[in-house]
Design a protein around this motif. Structure first.
Motif, short mmCIF file in Angstrom:
data_model
loop_
_atom_site.label_atom_id
_atom_site.label_comp_id
_atom_site.label_asym_id
_atom_site.label_seq_id
_atom_site.Cartn_x
_atom_site.Cartn_y
_atom_site.Cartn_z
N VAL A 7 -8.86 2.43 7.18
CA VAL A 7 -8.00 3.58 6.81
C VAL A 7 -6.94 3.82 7.94
CG1 VAL A 7 -8.05 6.06 6.22
CG2 VAL A 7 -9.77 4.67 5.32
N LEU A 8 -7.31 3.76 9.23
CA LEU A 8 -6.22 3.86 10.28
C LEU A 8 -5.14 2.80 10.07
CD1 LEU A 8 -5.49 5.62 12.86
CD2 LEU A 8 -7.00 4.03 14.04
N ILE A 11 -2.98 3.71 7.39
CA ILE A 11 -1.80 4.85 7.55
C ILE A 11 -0.92 4.54 8.63
CG2 ILE A 11 -1.94 7.24 9.01
CD1 ILE A 11 -4.90 7.57 7.72
N THR A 14 1.57 2.33 6.93
CA THR A 14 2.38 3.64 6.12
C THR A 14 3.64 4.19 6.65
OG1 THR A 14 0.63 3.38 4.43
CG2 THR A 14 2.37 5.31 4.26
N ALA A 15 3.24 4.44 7.84
CA ALA A 15 3.88 5.21 8.86
C ALA A 15 5.26 4.53 9.15
CB ALA A 15 3.10 5.89 9.93
N GLY A 86 1.72 12.14 2.37
CA GLY A 86 0.30 12.28 2.05
C GLY A 86 0.16 11.26 0.62
N ILE A 89 0.46 7.50 1.49
CA ILE A 89 -0.88 7.17 1.82
C ILE A 89 -1.99 7.23 0.91
CG2 ILE A 89 -2.77 8.16 3.27
CD1 ILE A 89 -0.77 9.17 5.44
N THR A 90 -1.97 7.96 -0.03
CA THR A 90 -2.81 8.14 -1.06
C THR A 90 -2.76 6.78 -1.96
OG1 THR A 90 -2.82 10.46 -1.40
CG2 THR A 90 -3.63 9.07 -3.38
N VAL A 128 -8.11 12.36 2.91
CA VAL A 128 -7.48 11.71 3.67
C VAL A 128 -5.91 12.10 3.46
CG1 VAL A 128 -6.71 9.70 4.45
CG2 VAL A 128 -9.03 9.67 3.65
N GLU A 129 -5.73 12.49 2.22
CA GLU A 129 -4.41 12.88 1.91
C GLU A 129 -4.09 14.43 2.77
OE1 GLU A 129 -1.23 14.13 -1.88
OE2 GLU A 129 -3.46 13.61 -2.27
N PHE A 132 -3.17 14.81 6.31
CA PHE A 132 -1.98 14.92 6.54
C PHE A 132 -1.18 15.97 6.21
CE2 PHE A 132 -3.44 10.80 7.44
CZ PHE A 132 -2.68 10.47 8.84
#
Length: 542
Positions: A7-8, A11, A14-15, A86, A89-90, A128-129, A132
């Motif tokens: 997951v990290l 993220i 994505t960032a 968010g 990320i989703t 998770v969404e 953020f």
């Protein structure tokens, strides 16, 4: 070895991919913190000038409203950018979960509880969404805001700043205590919801058995228990919410009252710490309200982060599950044996279904697997399709391990017909192609004509573009459509699993005629409980 944090990684990727979005969020967060500090100071100056009887310049009044507008715009921009981030990320998480689902083995999929699996895609991804949209970044913004307010208050009245420094940790600990209990209640509610969600499809799937055995009261009682657990957990959450807000509001009012009393006293020592002008007093009251709001939000955001951490852990566990074995294409140099089992032993858990089974089927040969219920005939099909690997021995398709054949190659190798038709959402054409764009319209028509259902489809309201519904065709016609689906990609091997078991005698004749048409020049392996039902070729007793 430390577990990999999938997951990290998603993220961070994505960032990095949407770095402009991250920069925009950072600028709006810092801008909103600064902008929120200015209106109370301007208002304090306005009050002081009014108290002194000085004429108010229009620019000062305009500045107050402009800074309120700027603060609102920055807050709104921050929330909008957070929502967009968010959603990115989703999308990445759900795409990764969907891709992982296609790579899991049948054995692993069977171990998944449907309700828990749905919760991964919906509830856990949503947490998770939220992490953020109203979690880490909001927590950072609120912390910056509190520190900034304390600094401004210190410059105006050191006594109040010291009082807040003493009280805020106590209030924060109270907040955390309430939020931990709320989190525990929410987790209990989520577990109960998962059980209730899983209970519904289980009841629908077994509805005939439930009606036959008269188990409706039992199933209803179980469902009521799950719903009762949900209600009890929600009641705890509502109780903690109802207690927390009044306590915070009362403390807010008490601090303001204490400050006002100290400011009104004539003691020089007290005034050195708490003395302030009327305008400053108004600004400070405004700041106190702003301190308590982010403090409450911080408690909520920590709870959100904790809840999200639990969701992240479950998603990581799902993504860390072992995937299917590596896949290869079937070699062009095809051995003489089309299908071969060599000393195959296989079982589910401790239950051995096949023990040291061996047989082969040559290219173009038609074979019927016969035997009692539970002998392992359908299991052999699962092994041939590569859904499982044998515990010992080999399952070979054209000399290649069946489990290693690539998914994209399987439909050109296998055509599989089950006992009953499995409908997918879509048109009649979609039922045949299964959304495989490599299957042309000509291939669809040829398959339908081969099994004798082309005319029936053409007489439907929209022909092949008719949306499917259970009542659209008869049981026999659905089975013919299933055969058309199996042969549309022109496979080399047909696997027929008791496809006439649920048909009447007249319909069975029609289906068997279709089978004779599609079996020409193909290797056919069929399953039958009854030896005299085989469609031709040799019989292999299992």
């Amino acid at each position: 070895m430390k577990d990999k944090n999938y997951v990290l990684q998603m993220i961070l990727s994505t960032a990095l991919r949407f770095h402009w979005l991250g920069l925009g969020i950072l600028l709006t967060v810092l801008g909103s913190v600064v902008a929120s500090l200015i209106p109370p100071l301007v208002l304090g100056k306005v009050i002081d000038q009014l108290a002194a009887g000085t004429a108010l310049p229009f620019s000062l009044i305009a500045a107050y409203f402009i800074w309120i507008l700027v603060s609102g715009i920055l807050d709104s921009s921050r929330e909008s950018l957070l929502i967009v981030f968010g959603q990115k990320i989703t999308h990445a998480l759900r795409s990764s979960l969907s891709e992982k689902l296609t790579h899991l083995s049948a054995d692993t999929l069977n171990e998944q509880e449907p309700g828990a699996l749905v919760a991964r895609f919906v509830g856990d991804v949503n947490t998770v969404e939220t992490l953020f949209t109203s979690g880490i970044i909001s927590m950072f913004a609120d912390a910056c805001k509190m520190i900034s307010i304390l600094f401004v208050v210190w410059t105006k009245t050191k006594g109040l700043a010291l009082l807040l420094l003493v009280l805020l940790p106590i209030i924060f600990l109270f907040t955390r205590s309430v939020q931990k209990k709320t989190l525990a209640a929410q987790l209990a509610n989520r577990a109960a919801v998962s059980r209730a969600v899983n209970h519904i499809p289980e009841s629908v799937h077994c509805i005939r058995t439930i009606h036959t055995l008269g188990k409706e009261p039992y199933m209803e009682k179980r469902y009521d228990e799950y719903i009762g657990q949900c209600y009890r957990a929600i009641e705890k959450t509502n109780f903690y919410d109802s207690v927390y807000s009044p306590v915070i509001l009362i403390l807010n009012a008490m601090i303001v009252a204490v400050v006002m009393l100290f400011s009104a006293s004539g003691n020089a020592g007290i005034l050195a710490f708490f003395g302030m002008s009327v305008g400053t007093c108004v600004a400070i009251i405004n700041y106190i309200a702003q301190v308590f709001s982010p403090l409450e939000s911080l408690g909520m955001e920590i709870q959100t982060i904790q809840s999200a951490v639990a969701g992240v852990s479950r998603i990581n566990h799902f993504l860390a599950q072992p995937e299917r074995w590596a896949a290869d294409d079937v070699p062009k140099d095809v051995p003489s044996h089309c299908v071969e089992l060599r000393n195959v032993t296989f079982g589910y858990d401790e239950n051995v279904v096949l023990k040291d089974v061996s047989f082969f089927v040559d290219t173009g040969e038609q074979v019927t697997l016969a035997g009692r219920t539970g002998a392992g005939k359908s299991t052999i099909f699962k092994l041939l399709l590569g859904l499982y690997q044998p515990q010992s021995g080999e399952v070979l398709i054209h000399g290649v391990n069946a489990a290693t054949i690539a998914d994209h190659a399987k439909r050109r190798i296998f055509g599989y017909v089950e006992q009953s038709f499995q409908m997918v959402p879509g048109t009649v054409k979609d039922q045949i192609t299964l959304f495989d764009h490599s299957i042309t319209d000509e291939m669809v028509y040829a398959a339908a004509k081969l099994v004798g259902i082309h005319e029936t489809i053409c007489h439907l309201e929209h022909g092949y573009q008719t949306e499917c519904a259970p009542a659209l065709l008869s049981q026999g016609q659905w089975q013919l459509l299933s055969i058309a689906r199996a042969v549309a990609a022109e496979p080399q091997i047909l696997l027929l699993d008791e496809i006439t078991a649920n048909l009447d005698a007249e319909t069975e004749k029609t289906v068997l005629k279709a089978l004779r048409n599609v079996s020409a020049d193909r290797t056919v392996v069929s399953i039958s409980h009854r030896i005299y039902d085989h469609t031709g070729g040799k019989i292999i007793e299992i």
